[in-house]
Design an enzyme around this catalytic site. Structure first.
Site, PDB file in Angstrom:
ATOM      1  N   LYS A   1      19.842  31.503  32.098  1.00 58.52           N
ATOM      2  CA  LYS A   1      19.821  32.195  30.807  1.00 58.52           C
ATOM      3  C   LYS A   1      18.447  32.145  30.139  1.00 58.52           C
ATOM      4  CE  LYS A   1      24.440  32.748  30.466  1.00 58.52           C
ATOM      5  NZ  LYS A   1      25.127  34.004  30.154  1.00 58.52           N
TER       6      LYS A   1
ATOM      7  N   GLN B   1      23.103  30.875  38.051  1.00 58.34           N
ATOM      8  CA  GLN B   1      24.119  30.259  37.193  1.00 58.34           C
ATOM      9  C   GLN B   1      25.210  29.574  38.013  1.00 58.34           C
ATOM     10  OE1 GLN B   1      25.690  33.074  34.361  1.00 58.34           O
ATOM     11  NE2 GLN B   1      27.079  31.620  33.407  1.00 58.34           N
TER      12      GLN B   1
ATOM     13  N   ASP C   1      24.507  30.054  21.825  1.00 59.52           N
ATOM     14  CA  ASP C   1      25.291  31.160  22.339  1.00 59.52           C
ATOM     15  C   ASP C   1      26.753  30.744  22.457  1.00 59.52           C
ATOM     16  OD1 ASP C   1      25.551  33.757  23.197  1.00 59.52           O
ATOM     17  OD2 ASP C   1      25.244  33.261  25.295  1.00 59.52           O
TER      18      ASP C   1
ATOM     19  N   GLU D   1      31.709  41.930  35.230  1.00 57.37           N
ATOM     20  CA  GLU D   1      33.070  42.431  35.023  1.00 57.37           C
ATOM     21  C   GLU D   1      33.231  43.828  35.604  1.00 57.37           C
ATOM     22  OE1 GLU D   1      34.239  41.418  30.666  1.00 57.37           O
ATOM     23  OE2 GLU D   1      32.112  40.966  30.915  1.00 57.37           O
TER      24      GLU D   1
ATOM     25  N   GLU E   1      24.395  40.959  29.165  1.00 59.63           N
ATOM     26  CA  GLU E   1      25.610  40.631  28.421  1.00 59.63           C
ATOM     27  C   GLU E   1      25.502  41.250  27.032  1.00 59.63           C
ATOM     28  OE1 GLU E   1      26.545  36.427  28.508  1.00 59.63           O
ATOM     29  OE2 GLU E   1      27.408  36.611  30.514  1.00 59.63           O
TER      30      GLU E   1
ATOM     31  N   THR F   1      16.137  36.475  26.456  1.00 60.13           N
ATOM     32  CA  THR F   1      17.242  36.950  25.618  1.00 60.13           C
ATOM     33  C   THR F   1      16.630  37.999  24.693  1.00 60.13           C
ATOM     34  OG1 THR F   1      18.237  34.749  25.661  1.00 60.13           O
ATOM     35  CG2 THR F   1      19.044  36.276  23.971  1.00 60.13           C
TER      36      THR F   1
ATOM     37  N   GLU G   1      26.196  41.399  23.358  1.00 62.43           N
ATOM     38  CA  GLU G   1      26.593  40.460  22.309  1.00 62.43           C
ATOM     39  C   GLU G   1      26.066  40.921  20.959  1.00 62.43           C
ATOM     40  OE1 GLU G   1      25.938  36.324  23.046  1.00 62.43           O
ATOM     41  OE2 GLU G   1      26.092  36.521  25.230  1.00 62.43           O
TER      42      GLU G   1
ATOM     43  N   HIS H   1      36.200  39.086  27.790  1.00 63.65           N
ATOM     44  CA  HIS H   1      35.168  38.647  28.739  1.00 63.65           C
ATOM     45  C   HIS H   1      35.559  37.306  29.358  1.00 63.65           C
ATOM     46  CE1 HIS H   1      31.201  37.750  30.445  1.00 63.65           C
ATOM     47  NE2 HIS H   1      31.199  36.609  29.776  1.00 63.65           N
TER      48      HIS H   1
ATOM     49  N   ARG I   1      23.215  35.595  37.662  1.00 64.37           N
ATOM     50  CA  ARG I   1      24.528  35.082  38.084  1.00 64.37           C
ATOM     51  C   ARG I   1      24.458  34.151  39.283  1.00 64.37           C
ATOM     52  NH1 ARG I   1      27.045  35.892  33.472  1.00 64.37           N
ATOM     53  NH2 ARG I   1      27.151  38.081  32.888  1.00 64.37           N
TER      54      ARG I   1
ATOM     55  N   ASP J   1      22.139  38.874  26.332  1.00 63.70           N
ATOM     56  CA  ASP J   1      22.021  37.548  26.951  1.00 63.70           C
ATOM     57  C   ASP J   1      21.871  37.744  28.465  1.00 63.70           C
ATOM     58  OD1 ASP J   1      22.256  34.801  27.453  1.00 63.70           O
ATOM     59  OD2 ASP J   1      24.444  34.926  27.556  1.00 63.70           O
TER      60      ASP J   1
END
Lengths: 436, 436
Positions: A263, A250, A137, A380, A209, A267, A211, A144, A247, A243
């Site tokens: 993660k 993480q 990844d 975000e 996420e 996925t 992607e 971002h 949080r 993804d």
């Protein structure tokens, strides 16, 4: 290369393909599917149908390189197809485009073959298109990286390496799943800021996420880097990639070696491989680097790639909560916002001699737009968890709740060309199982 | 469980096994080998010989669970064998221990079968023992983490999470190679401290890392964590692992997502899988946590694991430069210096529901001892590159030079038991190819 397969006037004998938002005859993405009661096999999406590659081979509709490519793509994983040279893969696409034309040379035989050749997609089950040897990844979405960096370092959101070196990390191949598979909320260690010691429990800050995924075609041997001018030829196709990110886990685990269990619980990828050939009309110049940005080092610099190595693909994030009738769009972004091209990511990845293999998967990193309506993640949108998102349904979301479905979509549009799309990468958040 | 297979009085009909530093009859590790001119197949190391599992099956020497395990281990990768329950795998080991005894029940038939059954190891080629689905590298060597942390943060070498959460990151499966394969010096971006911008070239600070590898046995489904009390049963065996590291590339690339190309150019493992069963006599209590260290969270805490989940394995790093006749030992360490047990690493890895699969590989992280003679990497030995290591040959080394061979070895010793060893993980540093 733009050729007759991209002709917007070309219509398909599969009526639902004409004007289809994703799978017009100009697309012809490959995937692996099971018809009801049948074994997994390779197929091609056309409108609301799936062309059965073993059946097409059995009918003798393919020969030469197109046949070789169809044989490689007919099994339960596309890896052998990915390993073929682009010309061989392209021959299959060209032949299928001819066969599936409204006025194609074998129309009568195709129609006589019926649903054994052209399955109703709604009655089929999709699988991962390949056995993923390795999944990597990247972090190539500039907006971002800036937005997330700003949450932690308001004055210097980007680290000094960002504009020099494509940042990436190895991901977990075993937890990549196809669209539609449930997303189990992970348990894990987290230590919120006001807590002296960590505890263990279900993730409280579950995020998505947005992607793109890049499917590697022909690989490179260990110790043999790939020149930037060759790197594009190592890419067989693209998909959507979510993804999913925990949080809170993480934030606690990621120093000093990067994201790990935050993660590797899941996925999600879209099932259809949109080929590099189908995307040819939607290649655009890389956005000029802002004044003051460094020039790419020579191993990442290629004129042709700078001139046409970026992709114009609209990307949408939709959320469907149990309280909604229809999904609500949370964001619209575009693949043009990537700071590095796909070829640059491949060339960088192989620059140390790391072997990339057919069927390996690269994620681009979250592709956010420059504005708040282009946020590719909730982190975000909610400004670091501080401003819950207000939904049209009257609900709010800080992070994802059990029962929420996240849907990623992608569409390519250009004047003078038929639009093509990626289908979707969809996952519903489901309570996770605790240990023991 | 300690049983007759561990009896130190048991001698083998393969004379070279008796007193062999690695492969006495008490060990019986599995691997994949090719005899001269033959295809890859499963085998078992015994002294200076390799027992050919397909040949043993062909002779009818095995039946019941031992036969089932041998069939699973007879192919070109041990993944099907790893997937079996421990009892089935153990049945093969027990039967082979009987068959290979000096006074074994089939001695005459085994001797009559000759080199088709017991190949000379020196004439065989070893392969990776499994198709590695995913490779994960941990950071469980406390003294290494302290020593490396001290280079960057003299006052607070360990980050706040270290003693709570087993730190790890996803590695690259495609660049894991078996002992003996060349290690190509990677090219990459680096920015030494005195340079305003990065450049690209061959790594200048190439290092080794002394680790154990853990081979995953039966796996877990996605979304199904593994309880700590069950985690040990998911480990099929162990090997040596050299996590070759490009320190200059690592320093520039690793923020914020962790090591990437600094690691993915090569990881070397020893070819023989030393089974969990063979290691039973060498299990020891986990070292008591120093005063003030946190207790493991419940999902990582198990009394039986704390009582016997650590391993007493001596670990050596040897260097052979082109200027030496014999390798020089650079370090001696021991697996007891790991802060987390192998079972804790497995339970943590699966705690978020991440699927572990048979044949997945975990690295423990660099296992350094508490003193300077136990350094598991050059970065520690040379104190961050500041003090080149003086060798007995009169040479010095800051980091590795082309032509240097690094050899890792591991041996288990305990009074009242026959010593067993791991063989070696060896790699010679070779000039790398530049792009283009």
């Amino acid at each position: 290369m733009i050729d007759a397969t991209h002709d917007p006037a070309r219509r398909s004998l599969v009526a639902s393909a004409n004007g289809h938002p994703d799978f017009a005859i100009q697309n012809l993405p490959l995937g692996v599917f099971s018809p009801e009661g049948g074994a997994p096999r390779g197929g091609v999406a056309i409108g609301d149908r799936i062309l059965d590659l073993p059946a097409a081979l059995g009918l003798g509709l393919l020969d030469g390189p197109a046949r070789a490519a169809a044989e490689a793509a007919a099994g339960e994983a596309l890896n052998p197809y990915f390993a073929l040279p682009a010309a061989t893969r392209g021959a299959l696409r060209a032949r299928l485009s001819d066969l599936l034309r409204e006025d194609g040379p074998e129309r009568a035989r195709i129609e006589a073959a019926g649903e054994g050749l052209l399955h109703r997609a709604g009655a089929c089950r999709m699988h991962l298109p390949a056995r993923i040897g390795d999944y990597t990844d990247f972090y190539a979405g500039l907006h971002h990286a800036v937005a997330v960096g700003r949450l932690f370092r308001p004055d210097a959101p980007l680290l000094p390496n960002y504009k020099h070196v494509p940042i990436g990390y190895h991901g977990r191949a075993s937890s990549v799943v196809v669209s539609g598979e449930p997303v189990y909320r992970p348990h894990g260690q987290r230590r919120p800021g006001d807590q002296p010691a960590p505890d263990f429990g279900p993730c409280r800050n579950l995020d998505y996420e947005l992607e793109l995924g890049i499917w590697i075609g022909p690989g490179n041997a260990r110790g043999e880097p790939v020149a930037i001018a060759e790197a594009g030829s190592r890419i067989a196709g693209f998909c959507l990639l979510n993804d999913w990110s925990a949080r809170d886990i993480q934030a606690w685990e990621y120093q000093p070696l990067g994201p790990f269990l935050a993660k590797s619980f899941c996925t999600t990828v879209s099932p259809w491989v949109v080929t590099a050939e189908a995307l040819a009309p939607f290649r655009i110049p890389q956005a000029p680097r802002p004044e003051g940005d460094p020039r790419p080092l020579p191993y990442l610099a290629d004129e042709a790639d700078a001139a046409a190595g970026a992709l114009d693909i609209d990307l949408d994030v939709l959320l469907l909560t149990p309280g909604m009738r229809e999904p609500e769009r949370l964001a619209r972004s575009n693949a043009r916002h990537l700071y590095w091209t796909a070829a640059q990511l491949v060339a960088h990845h192989a620059s140390n001699g790391c072997p990339l293999n057919p069927g390996d998967l690269l994620g681009t990193g979250t592709i956010s737009g420059p504005d708040q309506d282009g946020c590719g993640s909730l982190l975000e949108l909610n400004r670091g968890g501080r401003e819950p998102v207000r939904l049209a349904s009257g609900e709010t979301r800080r992070f994802l709740e059990d029962g929420d479905t996240v849907i990623l979509r992608a569409t390519c549009r250009r004047d003078g060309f038929a639009p093509i799309g990626f289908g979707e990468a969809r996952g519903v958040v489901t309570a996770g199982r605790a240990i023991g």
